[in-house]
Design a protein around this motif. Structure first.
Motif, PDB file in Angstrom:
ATOM      1  N   UNK A   8       0.878  -1.273   0.155  1.00  0.00           N
ATOM      2  CA  UNK A   8       0.026   0.036   0.119  1.00  0.00           C
ATOM      3  C   UNK A   8       0.798   1.190   0.058  1.00  0.00           C
ATOM      4  N   UNK A   9       1.784   1.208   0.752  1.00  0.00           N
ATOM      5  CA  UNK A   9       2.910   2.616   0.876  1.00  0.00           C
ATOM      6  C   UNK A   9       3.859   2.583  -0.102  1.00  0.00           C
ATOM      7  N   UNK A  10       3.741   1.427  -1.228  1.00  0.00           N
ATOM      8  CA  UNK A  10       4.918   1.558  -2.298  1.00  0.00           C
ATOM      9  C   UNK A  10       4.025   1.948  -3.665  1.00  0.00           C
ATOM     10  N   UNK A  11       2.806   1.443  -3.453  1.00  0.00           N
ATOM     11  CA  UNK A  11       2.048   1.634  -4.854  1.00  0.00           C
ATOM     12  C   UNK A  11       2.168   2.986  -5.462  1.00  0.00           C
ATOM     13  N   UNK A  12       1.488   3.989  -4.449  1.00  0.00           N
ATOM     14  CA  UNK A  12       1.453   5.366  -4.585  1.00  0.00           C
ATOM     15  C   UNK A  12       2.837   6.104  -5.362  1.00  0.00           C
ATOM     16  N   UNK A  42      10.194  15.434  -7.915  1.00  0.00           N
ATOM     17  CA  UNK A  42       9.173  14.639  -7.541  1.00  0.00           C
ATOM     18  C   UNK A  42       9.707  13.156  -7.544  1.00  0.00           C
ATOM     19  N   UNK A  43      10.661  12.974  -8.664  1.00  0.00           N
ATOM     20  CA  UNK A  43      10.850  11.437  -8.942  1.00  0.00           C
ATOM     21  C   UNK A  43      11.980  11.009  -7.808  1.00  0.00           C
ATOM     22  N   UNK A  44      13.022  12.026  -7.398  1.00  0.00           N
ATOM     23  CA  UNK A  44      13.605  11.817  -6.278  1.00  0.00           C
ATOM     24  C   UNK A  44      12.928  11.158  -5.117  1.00  0.00           C
ATOM     25  N   UNK A  47      11.257   7.929  -5.374  1.00  0.00           N
ATOM     26  CA  UNK A  47      12.406   6.668  -5.429  1.00  0.00           C
ATOM     27  C   UNK A  47      12.810   6.574  -3.999  1.00  0.00           C
ATOM     28  N   UNK A  48      12.936   7.607  -3.132  1.00  0.00           N
ATOM     29  CA  UNK A  48      13.346   7.327  -1.773  1.00  0.00           C
ATOM     30  C   UNK A  48      12.128   6.625  -0.869  1.00  0.00           C
ATOM     31  N   UNK A  49      10.858   7.095  -1.295  1.00  0.00           N
ATOM     32  CA  UNK A  49       9.665   6.270  -0.779  1.00  0.00           C
ATOM     33  C   UNK A  49       9.756   4.786  -1.234  1.00  0.00           C
ATOM     34  N   UNK A  50       9.892   4.544  -2.441  1.00  0.00           N
ATOM     35  CA  UNK A  50       9.775   3.314  -2.953  1.00  0.00           C
ATOM     36  C   UNK A  50      10.918   2.584  -2.312  1.00  0.00           C
ATOM     37  N   UNK A  51      12.129   2.778  -2.148  1.00  0.00           N
ATOM     38  CA  UNK A  51      13.332   2.057  -1.443  1.00  0.00           C
ATOM     39  C   UNK A  51      12.815   2.007   0.273  1.00  0.00           C
ATOM     40  N   UNK A  52      12.417   2.791   0.699  1.00  0.00           N
ATOM     41  CA  UNK A  52      12.025   2.707   2.040  1.00  0.00           C
ATOM     42  C   UNK A  52      10.701   1.841   2.559  1.00  0.00           C
ATOM     43  N   UNK A 468      19.445   9.991   6.924  1.00  0.00           N
ATOM     44  CA  UNK A 468      18.381   9.671   5.815  1.00  0.00           C
ATOM     45  C   UNK A 468      18.434   8.944   4.731  1.00  0.00           C
ATOM     46  N   UNK A 469      19.775   8.822   4.279  1.00  0.00           N
ATOM     47  CA  UNK A 469      20.157   8.160   3.154  1.00  0.00           C
ATOM     48  C   UNK A 469      20.703   6.632   3.446  1.00  0.00           C
ATOM     49  N   UNK A 470      20.747   6.518   4.575  1.00  0.00           N
ATOM     50  CA  UNK A 470      21.551   5.287   5.157  1.00  0.00           C
ATOM     51  C   UNK A 470      20.455   4.134   5.015  1.00  0.00           C
ATOM     52  N   UNK A 471      20.707   3.161   4.197  1.00  0.00           N
ATOM     53  CA  UNK A 471      19.933   2.099   3.514  1.00  0.00           C
ATOM     54  C   UNK A 471      19.535   1.047   4.687  1.00  0.00           C
ATOM     55  N   UNK A 472      20.887   1.257   6.096  1.00  0.00           N
ATOM     56  CA  UNK A 472      20.412   0.158   7.017  1.00  0.00           C
ATOM     57  C   UNK A 472      19.259   0.557   7.853  1.00  0.00           C
TER      58      UNK A 472
END
Length: 474
Positions: A8-12, A42-44, A47-52, A468-472
Motif C-alpha cells: 500500500x505504501x509503495x504503490x503510490x 518529484x522522482x527523487x 524513489x526514496x519512498x519506494x526504497x523505504x 536519511x540516506x542510510x539504507x540500513x
C-alpha cells in the motif's frame, strides 16, 4: 498483513514515478528548466519512498527499476543531442571504415557521391543527423573509444537507417548494462558484508534512469565492466579482472585514472602481507602478477584500438581529447573560481594554461592516494577510487551531468553518500539551456557545488554518513 501494508505504501510512489517519467520522456524540453526541476524533484522523492517502503525486497525493487527504464524505450532523447553522433559513428563502422579520420561537417559539405568516393561510406539521414548533433559536435572528430563504437555499430546494423530503431537498440544495450551492474553490484556488496539495498541508490536513482537510459549515455556500460572487474579482483581472479578493466577503458577513458590506485591493492592483497612486511621485499611471483595485471589491462586496451590505428587517428583523437581540457567549459567548480581570478588579474580567460595545470594536480593527488593510503581491502580500494574521481571532477573544466554516474555507483560500496546528493544537485546545470540559447547561471552552479562540497566535507571530516540516506535505517 505486513506485505499488504508495505504494498500500500509503495504503490503510490510507483504510480507517481510512472506519470513523472512519462511526462519527462515524452512531453518535456531541455529549455524548460523549472519543469525539469519539478519533475526531477518529484522522482527523487518517489524513489526514496519506494526504497523505504519495499525494504529488503530485492526482486521487487529490481523489477520496478527495469520497468521504469522500459518506459523510455520508444522515446527520442530530449535532454541531449549526443545520440545523433552515436548513430553517425555507428553507420561509419558498419561500412568497416574508420570513424576517427573525418568529421560530419567534412562529409556533408560534399555532395553524396563525392562524399562516398572520398570517405567510402554512404550515411543515411546524414544532414538530419548533423543538424541533430549540432554544429559544435559536427565540427570535431569522434572521441568515443572502440568498444563504445562497437555499441553504436550494433545499433546501426540492426536498425539500418531508422533513427528511432537505432535509439531503441542503444537503449536495450544500456538497460542490459544496468542489469549487469545490479547483478555484480549485489554480489560484491554481499562479499563486502554491506547492505544489498545500497545498489538501489544507483539502480532506482532517477538521475541514472534519465541520463543513461533516457539520454543514451554510455557511462553505465563502462561501469558494468568496472564493477564486474572489481568483483573478480575481490575474488582474486586477477587475469579476467584485468581484461574487463581494459574493456571498460575502451568504453570510456575514465578508468585509466583507476590504474595507479590498484598498485597497493594488487601487491599487498595478493601477497596477504602487511605494509611493514612489504619493506622486507615482496614475493617475486606476486610482484610478477601485479605487473602482469597492468600489462593485460593495457594490452586489452591496445587490442581494441588496433583496428583503428593510423597517424590520422592518433592526431585527431588526441586533438579532440585535449579540447575537453583546454577549450570546453561547463558546470565546473574550482575552475570557474580560477577563471574569475584570471579575468581580474590578466584580463582574459586562462583556460588554455589552467587546462594544462589542473590535470597535473589531479595526477599528483591520485599518486598520493596510490602510494600513501592503505588500499589493501576492496572497500578501501573503491573508496580511494571514489575520492580520486570526485576530486578530478571538482577540478575539471567540463562536468556534464552523466559524469556523476561513476562516483554515484562507487559510493554504494562505501560509507559516503555525497554522490547521491550530487546526483540530484547536478540537475541545476540544465539551467544553462534556455529558450534564447546557452547561458550558464553561475549562481545555480555555485549552489550545486556548495551543497555537494559541504556534504562531502561533513562526511570526510566528521566521518558520519547522512542518516536519511542510510539504507540500513530505512
Amino acid at each position: 498483513m505486513t506485505q499488504l501494508k508495505q504494498y500500500k505504501y509503495s504503490i503510490t510512489p510507483i504510480i507517481g514515478s510512472v506519470i513523472l517519467y512519462v511526462l519527462l520522456a515524452y512531453f518535456s524540453k531541455r529549455s524548460d528548466f523549472l519543469n525539469l526541476l519539478l519533475l526531477y524533484s518529484g522522482l527523487f522523492y518517489c524513489a526514496w519512498h519506494i526504497i523505504k517502503a519495499t525494504k529488503s525486497n530485492f526482486w521487487a525493487l529490481a523489477g520496478i527499476g527495469v520497468f521504469f527504464r522500459l518506459l523510455f524505450l520508444p522515446s527520442i532523447p530530449n535532454l541531449s543531442q549526443d545520440f545523433y553522433r552515436f548513430l553517425w559513428d555507428g553507420q561509419i563502422v558498419t561500412w568497416l571504415q574508420n570513424p576517427y579520420v573525418f568529421t560530419p561537417e567534412q562529409y556533408v559539405n560534399l555532395e553524396s557521391e563525392a562524399a562516398y568516393n572520398n570517405f567510402g561510406v554512404s550515411i543515411s539521414n546524414a544532414r538530419e543527423l548533423v543538424k541533430g548533433m549540432g554544429e559544435l559536435n559536427a565540427s570535431h572528430y569522434s572521441n568515443y573509444p572502440p568498444i563504445n563504437q562497437l555499441c553504436f555499430a550494433i545499433a546501426a546494423f540492426f536498425a539500418k537507417s531508422s533513427i528511432l530503431g537505432s535509439v531503441i537498440a542503444l537503449r536495450v544495450i544500456i538497460i542490459a548494462a544496468d542489469i549487469g551492474i545490479l547483478y555484480f553490484g549485489k554480489k560484491l556488496l554481499e562479499k563486502l558484508n554491506l547492505p544489498v539495498k545500497n545498489i538501489f541508490w544507483y539502480f532506482l536513482n532517477p538521475f541514472i534512469i534519465i541520463e543513461l537510459t533516457g539520454n543514451l549515455h554510455f557511462e553505465g556500460v563502462m561501469l558494468f565492466f568496472v564493477v564486474w572487474s572489481l568483483y573478480l579482483l575481490h575474488e582474486k581472479k586477477w587475469f579476467w579482472a584485468a581484461v574487463l578493466m581494459g574493456v571498460s577503458v575502451s568504453v570510456k577513458l575514465l578508468p585509466l585514472l583507476f590504474l595507479p590506485l590498484l598498485f597497493k591493492h594488487l601487491l599487498l592483497n595478493q601477497n596477504k602481507l602487511t605494509e611493514p612486511e612489504m619493506s622486507g621485499g615482496a614475493d617475486t611471483l606476486h610482484v610478477r602478477k601485479m605487473v602482469l595485471f597492468y600489462a593485460v589491462t593495457l594490452i586489452t586496451v591496445a587490442l581494441t584500438f588496433a583496428p583503428f590505428l593510423s597517424a590520422a587517428f592518433i592526431s585527431n583523437f588526441a586533438a579532440t581529447i585535449s579540447l575537453w581540457f583546454q577549450n570546453f567549459e561547463f558546470n565546473a567548480s574550482v575552475y570557474y573560481i580560477i577563471r574569475w581570478i584570471g579575468y581580474q588579474t590578466v584580463g582574459w580567460n586562462i583556460i588554455e594554461t589552467v587546462g594544462k595545470i589542473l590535470p597535473l594536480i589531479v595526477i599528483t593527488l591520485i599518486l598520493y592516494l596510490a602510494f600513501f593510503r592503505r588500499n589493501t581491502t576492496t572497500q578501501q580500494l573503491i573508496t580511494a577510487i571514489l575520492l580520486a574521481v570526485s576530486f578530478y571532477f571538482l577540478l575539471a573544466t567540463t562536468v556534464h551531468p552523466w559524469y556523476i554516474a561513476t562516483p554515484l555507483l562507487l559510493s554504494v560500496f562505501t560509507r559516503y553518500k555525497f554522490p547521491i546528493i550530487w546526483s540530484f544537485m547536478v540537475l541545476f546545470s540544465y539551467s544553462a539551456y534556455g529558450v534564447e540559447g546557452f547561458s550558464e547561471n553561475l549562481g545555480l552552479v555555485a549552489l550545486e557545488y556548495i551543497v555537494v562540497i559541504g556534504v562531502a566535507a561533513y562526511e570526510l571530516v566528521i566521518k558520519k554518513p547522512l542518516q536519511f540516506l542510510d539504507t540500513e535505517k530505512v
